[in-house]
Scaffold this active site. Structure first.
Site: not given
Ligand code: NAD
Length: 317
Positions: A76, A109, A165, A213, A220-221, A275, A277, A279
């Protein structure tokens, strides 16, 4: 399961998110993810780990796990490189860090243009615009930046281009002038931020949507985000846990399946092998329409990643 984009290219519905994957483990994580079956990798200049992503990819290719053409590598364009001249510098930097000669997807981005900061001064610059913690904006329109991304497609450096976004109004405006339609819109999307209208409009324009997310506050926590600290984790929300127990699956699986059943792509991030695997294997059951609706009804328009809440926005905006 793959999704066909509006340019005919098919990409996997589930990818691996690379945000906050620490440099020290990143190459190994990418390698493990490729081994686990991931082919789509969602990175960004801003994540600061593209060299390490590149190392992981190269190792996997060298070991014969995968061929380059089987991978979908995403980056991005960060806010400081929106000027068309900077777009060219940015893609060269990204490709050199990733050790690739083309990218599969390159997004804008955020729809925000900051002043250019040379790579030698700070990379990735984050919110730095060359003068302490002051935000300095670049006088460049999204249409100009988009045209520069279109040139990258014409030059063969990028296969597909997308936006991230963006609101519906910004998409509508971009569609008025673009030569190449965005193939993808990437947005924050989880049960606390369902974005029904934006999804409906974007899909109606033939643009696919990638949810980020997907677990809501979870990501974000760890950043000490106040709204995330104050929110009930979706993993423990009774609507989600009840549906999870109906199907004997984890709440995480319910949250991801809710997104894919809405036709979205997902890019969950995890550092844990189990996780990683899990996911990837979330499409092997179906939520009922009632369950989908119950999850969607948790919507409260809660956006954790809101650029206009970044803390130094001048008051005129
Ligand atoms: P996410 O929602 O994927 O959450 C990640 C969190 O969830 C981590 O703490 C991880 O340990 C936990 N987790 C993952 N799999 C799990 C499971 N099976 N069970 C329990 N907990 C689990 O959050 P993210 O990283 O914010 O979003 C994913 C991806 O999106 C990012 O890595 C990034 O590539 C992208 N992203 C893009 C933007 C943007 O502005 N375009 C912003 C944020 C994230």
């Amino acid at each position: 399961m793959s999704i066909k984009l509006n340019n005919g290219i098919e990409i996997p519905q589930i990818g691996f998110g690379c945000w906050k994957v620490e440099k020290s483990i990143c190459a190994q994580q990418i390698y493990e993810a490729i081994k686990a079956g991931y082919r789509l990798f969602d990175g960004a200049m801003d994540y600061g780990n593209e060299k390490e992503i590149g190392d992981g990819i190269q190792l996997a290719i060298k070991d014969g796990l995968v061929k380059r053409e089987e991978l979908f590598i995403v980056s991005k364009l960060w806010n400081n490189y929106h000027d068309p001249k900077s777009v060219k510098l940015a893609i060269n930097k990204v490709l050199s860090d990733l050790k690739l000669d083309y990218l599969d997807i390159f997004y804008i981005h955020f729809p925000i243009a900051f002043k250019f900061v040379p790579f030698e001064e700070k990379y990735p610059p984050g919110f730095y615009c060359g003068d302490g913690d002051k935000f300095i904006y670049e006088d460049v329109s999204l249409a100009q930046t988009w045209a520069a991304l279109e040139n990258l497609v014409e030059e063969g450096l990028v296969k597909s281009i997308g936006i991230s976004n963006f609101s519906g109004a910004l998409i509508q405006d971009l569609l008025r002038t673009c030569k190449i339609k965005p193939a993808l819109l990437q947005i924050e999307h989880h049960p606390y931020l369902v974005q029904e209208k934006l999804i409906e409009y974007t899909k109606s324009q033939g643009i696919n949507i990638v949810a980020y997310s997907s677990f809501g506050p979870q990501s974000f926590v760890e950043l000490d985000h106040p709204a995330a600290q104050d929110s009930i984790t979706l993993f423990k929300h009774e609507t989600v846990t009840k549906i999870a127990s109906n199907h004997s699956v984890s709440p995480a699986k319910v949250l991801l399946r809710w997104s894919t059943q809405r036709g979205l792509l997902i890019i969950p991030k995890s550092n844990q092998k189990e996780r990683l695997l899990a996911n990837l294997k979330i499409n092997d059951f179906d939520l009922t329409q009632e369950e989908l609706d119950a999850i969607s009804s948790l919507d409260k328009g809660l956006r954790f990643n809101d650029p206009w809440n970044w803390n130094k926005i001048p008051t005129f905006i």
